[in-house]
Design a protein around this motif. Structure first.
Motif, PDB file in Angstrom:
ATOM      1  N   ARG A  89       0.848  -1.431  -0.072  1.00 24.88           N
ATOM      2  CA  ARG A  89      -0.063   0.040  -0.099  1.00 24.88           C
ATOM      3  C   ARG A  89       0.877   1.099  -0.001  1.00 24.88           C
ATOM      4  NH1 ARG A  89      -2.292   2.919  -1.853  1.00 24.88           N
ATOM      5  NH2 ARG A  89      -4.377   3.843  -1.465  1.00 24.88           N
ATOM      6  N   LEU A  90       1.776   1.292   0.844  1.00 24.92           N
ATOM      7  CA  LEU A  90       2.909   2.292   0.896  1.00 24.92           C
ATOM      8  C   LEU A  90       3.581   2.723  -0.585  1.00 24.92           C
ATOM      9  CD1 LEU A  90       4.559   2.000   4.289  1.00 24.92           C
ATOM     10  CD2 LEU A  90       2.917   3.701   3.644  1.00 24.92           C
ATOM     11  N   TYR A  91       3.878   1.615  -1.013  1.00 25.79           N
ATOM     12  CA  TYR A  91       4.553   1.444  -2.434  1.00 25.79           C
ATOM     13  C   TYR A  91       3.772   2.134  -3.668  1.00 25.79           C
ATOM     14  CZ  TYR A  91       6.993  -0.093  -6.841  1.00 25.79           C
ATOM     15  OH  TYR A  91       7.611  -0.103  -7.805  1.00 25.79           O
ATOM     16  N   TYR A  92       2.435   1.811  -3.473  1.00 23.32           N
ATOM     17  CA  TYR A  92       1.437   2.560  -4.578  1.00 23.32           C
ATOM     18  C   TYR A  92       0.642   3.692  -3.884  1.00 23.32           C
ATOM     19  CZ  TYR A  92       2.287  -1.566  -7.458  1.00 23.32           C
ATOM     20  OH  TYR A  92       2.664  -2.526  -8.271  1.00 23.32           O
ATOM     21  N   PHE A  93       1.376   4.201  -2.825  1.00 24.10           N
ATOM     22  CA  PHE A  93       0.509   5.367  -2.355  1.00 24.10           C
ATOM     23  C   PHE A  93       0.173   6.480  -2.987  1.00 24.10           C
ATOM     24  CE2 PHE A  93       0.424   9.197   0.756  1.00 24.10           C
ATOM     25  CZ  PHE A  93      -0.536   8.755   1.460  1.00 24.10           C
ATOM     26  N   LYS A  94       1.203   7.008  -4.000  1.00 29.21           N
ATOM     27  CA  LYS A  94       0.976   8.085  -4.906  1.00 29.21           C
ATOM     28  C   LYS A  94       0.485   7.610  -6.263  1.00 29.21           C
ATOM     29  CE  LYS A  94       3.976  11.224  -2.586  1.00 29.21           C
ATOM     30  NZ  LYS A  94       4.915  12.125  -2.617  1.00 29.21           N
ATOM     31  N   SER A  95       0.060   6.184  -6.439  1.00 30.17           N
ATOM     32  CA  SER A  95      -0.275   5.900  -7.764  1.00 30.17           C
ATOM     33  C   SER A  95      -1.633   5.100  -7.638  1.00 30.17           C
ATOM     34  CB  SER A  95       0.684   5.027  -8.770  1.00 30.17           C
ATOM     35  OG  SER A  95       1.079   3.875  -7.463  1.00 30.17           O
TER      36      SER A  95
END
Length: 445
Positions: A89-95
């Motif tokens: 979730r953190l990895y895709y936080f801005k996408s």
């Protein structure tokens, strides 16, 4: 307040509501309850009350140590999955992150149950096995009655009620199978139990399985009766060979009766043919790629596409999409809907059944979060297995969910998972060691 003792004088109504949750898990997928589903009760009632009880003793160090001990005792096996999801979730936080499955609710269900579990354990609230299994039996009756009423309401036979059941028949069937197995197990787990009540539990459990497998035709639940039978055998200190033979014979007879006298037999045969005609076809990838790029199909390829527009053929199609080289090996895509990988309206133009997810816990995790999320799920399942090794009922719950997740959703089905965790929590509560012995270890070791 003495720092070596915590205050147990919390209002009785709080403890009653907390213990009430363990009876509500069994009706979590039932849509017609005035308070909503079991998850809503857990999130909006049980957890807030548990937190009130927690803050009632917030200044007591002994209580806090005990509360944390029990909290992590329940949540430990689930931690790898919780951490894996947090990383993705953190990895895709801005996408764009659209996994289709509500992972947030799955994680919160675990955490909420751990909060309730820790308070139950701290205050040693007595929950009788008979009450728990009676709730399962009543829940089974509620579901069966709802299926019969739905058939009556729409003027169809019970064999035609599958598409009319809400929520979806697969979700309904999985929850009903879990509850049916628990009801049968309760007939052999509760002592003392009258013969009439024991027979009632067994009959209700069998009816739950017949409804789930024969009426709703949920193939993923086919192995659950046998898993529950194994659990019953493990619960017996001494296995009587005659009783074992009788139980296996009756189960086999009912299975054959279900396969021959209900739509399940033809559905299984059709599913096998659908799988063989697609997964073993060497032109499968070609058809999918041509459909993706809107290229014209040959007559033979059009035939393959028609085969993909079936129940098992659709699964094969979306599983094939998961082999797409565009999926990041480690972190997946953050997307859990087949429509992001191909135009599902074109691929499933014959059936009009536009699959919303990848119909497998493991494929879904890989596509959404790659090896990281998939590995976290597998590690959690391994830890749950080791935790369940010495508890036949926990083994029943574990293997039932595994059987669901192979060709459909198990741990990632919100309602089935809510049933699973609710039952897992209360059985784990029964399996706790003697309170005084455990607490002495925490304080003095």
């Amino acid at each position: 307040m003495n720092r070596f003792f915590f205050d147990t004088r919390i209002p009785n109504w709080i403890t009653q509501f907390l213990s009430f949750w363990v009876l509500l898990f069994a009706v979590s997928p039932y849509a017609h309850l005035p308070w909503g589903t079991g998850y809503r009760y857990l999130a909006y009632v049980a957890v807030p009350l548990a937190l009130i009880a927690f803050f009632y003793n917030i200044n007591n160090l002994v209580f806090l140590k005990k509360w944390l001990y029990y909290f992590f005792r329940l949540i430990n096996p689930f931690l790898p999955f919780l951490i894996g999801f947090l990383l993705i979730r953190l990895y895709y936080f801005k996408s764009l992150f659209d996994p289709e499955i509500n992972f947030n609710v799955i994680c919160l269900t675990v955490i909420f149950n751990a909060v309730v579990f820790s308070l139950l354990a701290c205050y040693r609230i007595k929950i009788k096995k008979q009450y728990f299994f009676t709730a399962c039996a009543l829940s089974g009756c509620l579901f069966i009655t709802d299926v019969l009423y739905t058939a009556y309401q729409h003027g169809v036979s019970i064999w035609e009620v599958r598409p009319l059941v809400r929520p979806y028949a697969t979700i309904y069937g999985r929850c009903l199978a879990i509850i049916g197995g628990l009801t049968i197990i309760g007939a052999f787990c509760c002592r003392p139990l009258s013969i009439k009540l024991k027979i009632s539990f067994i009959l209700i459990g069998i009816l739950c399985f017949v409804t789930s497998i024969g009426v709703l035709v949920v193939r993923a639940t086919l192995f659950v009766p046998f898993i529950s039978l194994l659990c019953v055998m493990l619960l017996q200190r001494k296995i009587d060979k005659r009783k074992l033979f009788l139980a296996v014979g009756i189960t086999t007879f009912l299975a054959l009766l279900t396969l021959t006298q209900t739509p399940l037999g033809s559905r299984l045969e059709r599913g096998y043919q659908e799988t063989v005609s697609t997964i073993l076809n060497e032109n499968l990838l070609t058809v999918i790629e041509k459909t993706r790029h809107e290229k014209k199909l040959t007559a033979a390829e059009e035939k393959i596409k028609k085969d993909l527009n079936t129940s098992m053929g659709g699964r094969v199609a979306v599983w094939t999409l998961a082999t797409d080289g565009k999926i990041n090996y480690w972190t997946g895509t953050g997307l859990g809907k087949p429509k992001y990988f191909i135009d599902v309206k074109k691929l499933f133009s014959y059936s009009k059944d536009y699959l919303p997810h990848f119909h497998s816990d493991y494929v879904q995790c890989y596509v959404v979060g790659g090896i990281i999320l998939l590995t976290s799920l597998v590690i959690t399942e391994i830890l749950l297995f080791f935790r369940a090794l010495y508890s036949p009922i926990l083994l029943y719950l574990f293997f039932s969910m595994i059987s669901f997740g192979l060709i459909d959703l198990g741990f990632l089905d919100l309602k089935a998972f809510c049933c699973f965790v609710g039952a897992w929590m209360i059985v784990s509560y029964w399996n706790l060691p003697v309170a005084q012995t455990t607490w002495n270890k925490i304080n003095y070791v």
